[in-house]
Design an enzyme around this catalytic site. Structure first.
Site, PDB file in Angstrom:
ATOM      1  N   ASP A   2      -6.837   0.972   0.717  1.00  0.00           N
ATOM      2  CA  ASP A   2      -5.495   0.422   0.905  1.00  0.00           C
ATOM      3  C   ASP A   2      -5.235  -0.741  -0.047  1.00  0.00           C
ATOM      4  OD1 ASP A   2      -5.098   2.249   2.906  1.00  0.00           O
ATOM      5  OD2 ASP A   2      -5.276   0.818   4.562  1.00  0.00           O
ATOM      6  N   ASP A  37       0.720   3.810  -3.250  1.00  0.00           N
ATOM      7  CA  ASP A  37       0.338   5.213  -3.094  1.00  0.00           C
ATOM      8  C   ASP A  37       1.269   6.111  -3.906  1.00  0.00           C
ATOM      9  OD1 ASP A  37      -1.051   7.477  -1.664  1.00  0.00           O
ATOM     10  OD2 ASP A  37       0.968   7.763  -0.886  1.00  0.00           O
ATOM     11  N   GLU A  95      -4.520   0.457  -3.631  1.00  0.00           N
ATOM     12  CA  GLU A  95      -3.146   0.937  -3.771  1.00  0.00           C
ATOM     13  C   GLU A  95      -2.155  -0.223  -3.759  1.00  0.00           C
ATOM     14  OE1 GLU A  95      -3.647   5.363  -1.718  1.00  0.00           O
ATOM     15  OE2 GLU A  95      -3.019   3.662  -0.491  1.00  0.00           O
ATOM     16  N   GLU A 113       0.831  -1.209   0.000  1.00  0.00           N
ATOM     17  CA  GLU A 113       0.000   0.000   0.000  1.00  0.00           C
ATOM     18  C   GLU A 113       0.862   1.253   0.000  1.00  0.00           C
ATOM     19  OE1 GLU A 113      -1.594   3.396   2.071  1.00  0.00           O
ATOM     20  OE2 GLU A 113      -0.689   1.795   3.262  1.00  0.00           O
TER      21      GLU A 113
END
EC number: 3.1.26.3
Length: 229
Positions: free
Chosen positions: A118, A49, A121, A45
């Site tokens: 989450d 991102d 990502e 995650e």
């Protein structure tokens, strides 16, 4: 490692086939299911991102070659925020493939915005590690395509945009009603209904009321715009 049936179906919905299936499994494994030999998706995650941010920054520059930094910043935030990632995750039904512990399953973890965002990502990171930046970029642009095209509207606060839409048509301001609350006291999950005086309504669920109201407003605005199109 072979993929389970639910992960194979997720692969199909994503439109990407993993050479390293273990990456996809890790991407949908929540911390409540981690253990010896089974990593959760937190590290992915973190990486995803950053990959998402780079893809969106480049896409915005190409989408509007005259936009200033002041215009680009809120558009960027609208595309990379957790609510948007969760919306995309719902569209490809990542929730159906999430690996959750019993407590998260009982408290509606498959619908929680934070968990879905989450995981989305993490999936981007998994594709990046499996197929490189070009593969991750292609996946992200495909899944975010309509959002990039409509980013000027999405960059507005959803509740403000819905209220402006209602006022422009002589309607009363939208109402926001809490219709359900679940989960333990330390981690509640709220369901909020946004409603217009026309009777149009939409619901959304999130881990705090503000996020749920914003998500409900966004869903309702999309619904009435589509109906009037």
């Amino acid at each position: 490692m072979k993929l389970s049936a639910d992960l194979k179906e997720l692969e199909q919905r994503l439109g990407y086939r993993f050479a390293r299936p273990d990456l996809l499994r890790q991407a949908v494994t929540h911390g409540s299911m981690s253990g010896p030999g089974r990593e959760d998706n937190q590290r992915l995650e973190f990486l995803g991102d950053r990959v998402l941010g780079l893809v969106m920054a480049q896409a915005l520059l190409e989408h509007d070659k005259t936009a200033t930094e002041g215009q680009l910043a809120p558009r960027f935030n609208a595309l990379v925020r957790k609510e948007t990632c969760a919306d995309v995750a719902r569209e490809v039904d990542i929730g159906a493939a999430l690996k959750l512990g019993r407590s998260e399953q009982k408290t509606g973890g498959r619908r929680k915005m934070a968990l879905l965002g989450d995981a989305m990502e993490a999936v981007i990171a998994a594709v990046y590690l499996d197929g490189g930046f070009d593969a991750a970029q292609a996946l992200t642009l495909r899944l975010w395509g309509k959002r990039i095209a409509n980013v000027e509207d999405d960059a507005k606060d959803a509740k403000t945009a819905l209220q402006e839409w209602a006022q422009a048509r002589g309607l009363e301001p939208p109402l926001y009603l809490e219709t359900a609350r679940s989960g333990p006291d330390h981690a509640p999950v709220f369901t909020i209904e946004a409603r217009l005086s026309t009777g149009d309504q939409a619901e959304a669920t999130a881990s705090n009321k503000r996020q749920a109201e914003q998500a409900a407003a966004k869903a309702l605005l999309a619904r009435v715009r589509q109906a009037k199109a």
